[in-house]
Design a protein around this motif. Sequence first.
Motif, PDB file in Angstrom:
ATOM      1  N   PRO A 178       2.634   9.352  -6.411  1.00 37.49           N
ATOM      2  CA  PRO A 178       1.919  10.069  -5.600  1.00 37.49           C
ATOM      3  C   PRO A 178       1.096  11.006  -6.202  1.00 37.49           C
TER       4      PRO A 178
ATOM      5  N   THR B  97       0.990  -1.110  -0.035  1.00 38.91           N
ATOM      6  CA  THR B  97      -0.049  -0.116   0.015  1.00 38.91           C
ATOM      7  C   THR B  97       0.975   1.331  -0.153  1.00 38.91           C
ATOM      8  N   THR B  98       0.005   2.318  -0.384  1.00 38.67           N
ATOM      9  CA  THR B  98       0.973   3.624  -0.168  1.00 38.67           C
ATOM     10  C   THR B  98       0.804   4.129   1.144  1.00 38.67           C
ATOM     11  N   PRO B  99       1.556   4.898   1.742  1.00 33.18           N
ATOM     12  CA  PRO B  99       1.536   5.503   3.330  1.00 33.18           C
ATOM     13  C   PRO B  99       0.088   6.160   3.511  1.00 33.18           C
TER      14      PRO B  99
ATOM     15  N   GLU C  39      -3.917   4.841  -6.740  1.00 34.66           N
ATOM     16  CA  GLU C  39      -2.462   4.582  -6.142  1.00 34.66           C
ATOM     17  C   GLU C  39      -2.285   3.172  -5.989  1.00 34.66           C
ATOM     18  N   SER C  40      -3.246   2.564  -5.210  1.00 34.75           N
ATOM     19  CA  SER C  40      -3.337   1.058  -4.916  1.00 34.75           C
ATOM     20  C   SER C  40      -3.284   0.249  -5.956  1.00 34.75           C
TER      21      SER C  40
ATOM     22  N   GLU D 162      -2.166   9.188   4.575  1.00 33.60           N
ATOM     23  CA  GLU D 162      -1.966  10.417   4.767  1.00 33.60           C
ATOM     24  C   GLU D 162      -3.060  11.206   5.440  1.00 33.60           C
TER      25      GLU D 162
ATOM     26  N   THR E  79       5.094   0.936 -10.267  1.00 33.15           N
ATOM     27  CA  THR E  79       5.668   2.072  -9.176  1.00 33.15           C
ATOM     28  C   THR E  79       4.327   3.062  -9.144  1.00 33.15           C
ATOM     29  N   PRO E  80       3.860   3.162  -7.929  1.00 36.86           N
ATOM     30  CA  PRO E  80       2.913   4.023  -7.740  1.00 36.86           C
ATOM     31  C   PRO E  80       3.279   5.653  -7.799  1.00 36.86           C
TER      32      PRO E  80
ATOM     33  N   SER F 278      -6.220   7.235  -3.199  1.00 33.27           N
ATOM     34  CA  SER F 278      -5.516   6.354  -2.703  1.00 33.27           C
ATOM     35  C   SER F 278      -5.891   4.827  -3.235  1.00 33.27           C
TER      36      SER F 278
ATOM     37  N   ILE G 152      -0.073  -0.277  -8.037  1.00 34.81           N
ATOM     38  CA  ILE G 152       0.614  -1.329  -7.008  1.00 34.81           C
ATOM     39  C   ILE G 152       0.229  -2.570  -7.721  1.00 34.81           C
TER      40      ILE G 152
END
Length: 102
Positions: free
Chosen positions: A84, A50-52, A72-73, A54, A81-82, A69, A76
Motif C-alpha cells: 500500500p 485489485t486493491t481496495p 499497486e495494480s 480509497e 504482493t501489493p 493505484s 498484482i
Amino acid sequence: MTKKFLLTISLSMAVGGLLHAQDDLIKKISDNKTQGKAGYTFKRTIDLATTPIENQGSSGTCWSYSTNSFLESEMIKAGRTPVPLAKIYTARCSYIDKADNL
C-alpha cells in the motif's frame, strides 16, 4: 444602449434554451427506465485482483490516488504482493519539488 439590450436578451434566451435542453435530457433518461423489470444484469467475464478503493475526500489529489493505484495494480499483475503506497506522501513530495522550482 440598444446593443447592450439586444446582447442581454440574446444571452438570456441562449441560457434559457440550454436549461430547457437539460430538462428534456433528464425527461428522456427518466422515460428510458425499465418499469417493473429487473433491467440488464452484467456478467463477469474477467475478474482481476485489485486493491481496495480509497476515499480521497476533498484533498484534490486524485492524480496521486490514481497513479499509486495503478502502481499497486501493476504489482498484482506482476505476481507480487501489493504494497500500500502513501498517496498523500507522493502529493506532498510533488508540492515540495514545485516549491523548490519557483
